[in-house]
Each structure stands twice: as C-alpha cells, then as structure tokens.
Scaffold this active site. Structure first.
Site, PDB file in Angstrom:
ATOM      1  N   ASN A  56       1.177   6.688  -4.702  1.00  0.00           N
ATOM      2  CA  ASN A  56       2.606   6.901  -4.977  1.00  0.00           C
ATOM      3  C   ASN A  56       2.961   6.243  -6.311  1.00  0.00           C
ATOM      4  O   ASN A  56       2.106   5.641  -6.959  1.00  0.00           O
ATOM      5  CB  ASN A  56       3.466   6.385  -3.818  1.00  0.00           C
ATOM      6  CG  ASN A  56       3.313   4.907  -3.610  1.00  0.00           C
ATOM      7  OD1 ASN A  56       3.637   4.115  -4.471  1.00  0.00           O
ATOM      8  ND2 ASN A  56       2.763   4.527  -2.448  1.00  0.00           N
ATOM      9  N   ALA A  60       6.002  -3.658  -1.186  1.00  0.00           N
ATOM     10  CA  ALA A  60       4.995  -2.619  -1.445  1.00  0.00           C
ATOM     11  C   ALA A  60       5.429  -1.273  -0.874  1.00  0.00           C
ATOM     12  O   ALA A  60       6.141  -1.207   0.126  1.00  0.00           O
ATOM     13  CB  ALA A  60       3.661  -3.032  -0.831  1.00  0.00           C
ATOM     14  N   ASP A 105       2.156  -0.070  10.728  1.00  0.00           N
ATOM     15  CA  ASP A 105       3.376  -0.505  10.050  1.00  0.00           C
ATOM     16  C   ASP A 105       3.292  -2.014   9.868  1.00  0.00           C
ATOM     17  O   ASP A 105       3.504  -2.786  10.810  1.00  0.00           O
ATOM     18  CB  ASP A 105       4.612  -0.113  10.874  1.00  0.00           C
ATOM     19  CG  ASP A 105       5.877  -0.310  10.066  1.00  0.00           C
ATOM     20  OD1 ASP A 105       5.974  -1.324   9.353  1.00  0.00           O
ATOM     21  OD2 ASP A 105       6.765   0.566  10.131  1.00  0.00           O
ATOM     22  N   PHE A 116      11.832  -3.682   2.407  1.00  0.00           N
ATOM     23  CA  PHE A 116      12.482  -2.785   1.451  1.00  0.00           C
ATOM     24  C   PHE A 116      12.617  -1.407   2.083  1.00  0.00           C
ATOM     25  O   PHE A 116      11.942  -1.101   3.069  1.00  0.00           O
ATOM     26  CB  PHE A 116      11.644  -2.668   0.173  1.00  0.00           C
ATOM     27  CG  PHE A 116      11.942  -3.725  -0.847  1.00  0.00           C
ATOM     28  CD1 PHE A 116      11.533  -5.026  -0.652  1.00  0.00           C
ATOM     29  CD2 PHE A 116      12.640  -3.413  -2.009  1.00  0.00           C
ATOM     30  CE1 PHE A 116      11.805  -6.003  -1.589  1.00  0.00           C
ATOM     31  CE2 PHE A 116      12.920  -4.379  -2.954  1.00  0.00           C
ATOM     32  CZ  PHE A 116      12.491  -5.681  -2.752  1.00  0.00           C
TER      33      PHE A 116
END
Ligand code: PMT
Length: 408
Positions: A213, A278, A313, A330
């Site tokens: 990404n 991240a 996760d 975030f």
C-alpha cells in the site's frame, strides 16, 4: 509528564514580531511567569508598534530589548549573553517576514541576530493572513525550518483580524504555554517504553510480486521521533520504507503483517504505550509462490488465481490484553470519517483512535501533513486542523499523557 504536570522552570526569551496577534502576548507573559519561568522579551521594530515595551517589562519583570545597536541596552545585557541565557526562544507572533528571515539566515536586526546566535531550541508561533500562510514561499520557508529542527505551534484556523477566515490565527496563550512546558520539560517521558508501528506491510505473491500500500511511514516515524525527543525509550516496528531511523529510536524492520504481528506482540509485553500507525494488510496470499509465476506457464490469456486469507488484527490483539497500558490506533477513512472511526474503535477496543481523512490530497498516505480527528471510547470527537505530521505526532502524545494520568 504533561503540560499540566509540574513544569520545569526555564529561561525563556520571547521575541515579539509585528502582527496584530501581539495583543495576546502580555497574557502569554503572565502565564509563563505564573508557571515559574524567567521571561525576557525582545521586540522587533514592527512588534513595538503593536505592544508596548513598558507593558512587557512590567509583566516580565525584566528590561525589554529592541535594538541591536543601543549602547544602553547592550550594556545591560549583550545580545550574545541574551542568546546564551535562553533555554528556549519563542517567536510570537511569528510573521511571514520573520519566518522568511530565519529561513534565509538574515541577522539584520536584534531578533534575527539572537535567533542565529542561540543554541537553544526555537519555537515559532505563526500568525498571519491565510493567503500569506499558504503562499508557496512561506510553506517552503516553514518546511526548511522544520527540517532544521525548529518547532512550530499553529497557526490555528478561524476568523482572522484581517477579515479572512482560515489558517493563520496565532495559538492561544494557554496552548503556547503548554508547548513551552513540553519543550522545556525535555525528558518528561523518561522511563516510559513506547512501541510504534509505521509504514505498510508487503505480502508476497511470488518471488518478485507483492500486495502493498501507499504508506510511506512518515506518520509513524514522526510519532517515534517525538516520543524519543520527550525522553521515552522507543521501539519502532517498521514496514519496508526508505526513511532514516529517528535519533535514539530502536528500529525493527519487518515485511509482512505476520512479521509485524510477531514483533509488536513481543515488544508490547514490556511497553507502557503503543501507537499503531502502520497500514497493515488485512489479507495475504494464501500460498505465496517461492518462484516467479511465469506467464508462459499459464494458458494463453489466463491469469493466475490468487486466494487470500485474513491476517491477524494486531491492534485488536494488543488492545484486548493491554491492562493499564495505553493503546492508540489509526483509521484511514475516505468518507463518514467519524462514524466509521467510532465503529472501528468499538471493534479494535483501543483507548484512542486517530482517524485520517484520506479523501484529501494533503492528508493521509505519503504526505507531510495530516488532517486527523481524535475519537475516544466515551464518544468525544476532537477534529484537528491540517498540521504537519510532526505536529500531529505531538498532539497524539499530549493525548496519551492525559490518558496515562486520568481515568479512561
Ligand atoms: O505512512 P504515511 O504515508 O505517513 O501514512 C500514514 C497513514 C495514513 C498510513 C496512517 O496515518 C494511518 O492511518 N495508518 C492506519 C492505516 C490503516 O491501515 O488503517 P485501517 O483502518 O486499515 O487500520 C486501523 C488500525 O488497525 C490501524 O491502527 C492499523 O495499524 C491496525 N491494523 C489494521 C489491520 C490489521 N490486520 N492489523 C492492525 O493492527
């Protein structure tokens, strides 16, 4: 450990430049004195048009200097002695002209000379018309100064004295005094271990291809740098990125989400604070090929099938076991920012969610600035203006300080 904690008193040199926001300076001087600091004021020629030396002298309890060449003033305390005396130099209001002069290294008046002569940290508090602040010349000058380690507080958004609305208001005296406390406090996070994740993960498809990404790592690196500057022991778990390691930070390079999960879970055991900036891939190819997948090995026109499986996760995992530790997550959101962030916060279970508005070109992935909204489990929402990532990092850590001090 915060601006509200006992303040470490210091010697403050306050340079007042010529802007209407100078009307707030007497109140700033009062607050700084009340916090125990020794304050000495210097005025630029234009600054003297907006605030009287007598007011500043009375409130600071020290003579006010305004000229480089006045033998009386220089005899009292020379400009070099003044520069050496300061533990911190604050320029408020910092006008476009003053910022430009410092960026160019001009020492053609007392304030310019002091700013070059001092070895103390410098905090600029800009105040100007919105168009002057957004002018490419001012942006470039501010960027250059930031790279040299000069600190900025604000400007804030709102109604401006010139009648325009937007970014350009000088920060309030309380905000400036809080930042001063942090900058003077120096090692206020000594003994605190902070874990930061940054950058994107890279999930291999085959020997040469991967799912990645656009995260540059800038946001997480800024948090790590700010925490180290406050004296924390910082471990930075970084996905692949080319950024230099911030001074004093221990860096662990990882590539995949599974590697990041292992490093974060291990380091979290001995940390008191975790900030997870991240951009972790939610999915990875189920069976990455060790060799390069070749087009010639497939039927003409065919594409390989890539099955994905979910990654763990990481944030939800450490939040569930955090106990007294503070965990910040975030969220990168393109629409319904606050609602999406609230749902994410409930799913992840952390103490604070920093939601980025990635629909803006100047925020989120691979930018130097960010527009974030803090969302708390109690439902409070705090929207910050567009700020450089280094300042967003400082605001996040200010929040963490409050979370560590008070009830959650
Ligand atoms: O690196 P920059 O170019 O400076 O860009 C900064 C940033 C936009 C990447 C950063 O500010 C940011 O928003 N990071 C989180 C991006 C993201 O992937 O958000 P998310 O909504 O997918 O994830 C939410 C949170 O869960 C994040 O704290 C993330 O680290 C965490 N997560 C996500 C997936 C996963 N499998 N494990 C996780 O821990």
């Amino acid at each position: 450990m915060s601006a509200s904690a006992p303040v470490q008193p210091g010697n403050l040199l306050l340079a007042v430049a010529g802007g209407i926001a100078a009307y707030k300076i007497p109140e700033l001087v009062r607050q700084l004195r009340r916090a125990g600091h020794a304050v000495r004021c210097v005025l630029t020629e234009a600054g003297g048009e907006f605030v009287s030396p007598l007011v500043l002298q009375t409130l600071s309890g020290a003579p006010v200097r305004s000229s480089l060449f006045d033998s009386g003033e220089e005899g009292e305390i020379s400009h070099i002695e003044l520069a050496d005396w300061a533990d911190l130099v604050v320029v408020a209001p910092a006008t476009a002209n003053r910022i430009a002069k410092l960026a160019q290294g001009l020492a053609d008046d007392l304030v310019g000379t002091l700013l070059l002569a001092t070895r103390a940290p410098v905090l600029l508090v800009p105040a100007m018309n919105v168009n002057m602040w957004s002018h490419p010349a001012t942006r470039a000058n501010a960027g250059l100064l930031r790279e040299r380690g000069v600190h900025f507080e604000g400007p804030e958004s709102g109604e401006l004295a010139c009648g325009w609305e937007g970014e350009g208001r000088m920060a309030e005296p309380g905000t400036i005094a809080g930042r001063v406390a942090i900058l003077l406090g120096g090692e206020t996070w000594k003994g605190v271990r902070v874990l930061v994740s940054a950058g994107g993960t890279r999930e291999p498809i085959d020997a040469v291809r991967s799912i990645a990404n656009r995260s540059s790592g800038k946001m997480g690196f800024a948090v790590a740098e700010e925490a180290a500057r406050r004296g924390a022991e910082v471990v930075l778990v970084a996905g692949p990125c080319a950024l230099p390691t911030p001074p004093g930070v221990r860096r662990l390079d990882v590539e995949t989400a599974l590697e990041m999960a292992a490093a974060v879970e291990h380091e979290f055991e001995t940390c008191q604070v975790a900030v997870m900036a991240a951009a972790v891939a939610d999915f990875r190819p189920a069976n990455a090929s060790l060799a390069k997948i070749k087009k010639e090995d497939l039927a003409p026109g065919a594409a390989p099938r890539i099955d994905l499986v979910q990654n763990p996760d990481i944030l939800a995992g450490i939040s569930a076991t955090r106990g007294e530790r503070v965990v910040v997550g975030f969220a990168a959101e393109s629409h319904d920012l606050v609602e999406a962030a609230r749902r994410k916060l409930a799913r992840k279970g952390c103490d604070l969610l920093v939601a980025n508005d990635i629909s803006r070109v100047d925020a989120g992935f691979d930018t130097d600035s960010n527009a974030v909204t803090f969302v708390s489990p109690g439902g409070e929402v705090d929207e910050l203006p567009l700020l450089p990532k280094v300042e967003v990092a400082a605001r996040i850590l200010d929040r963490v300080e409050k979370l560590r001090e008070g009830p959650r």
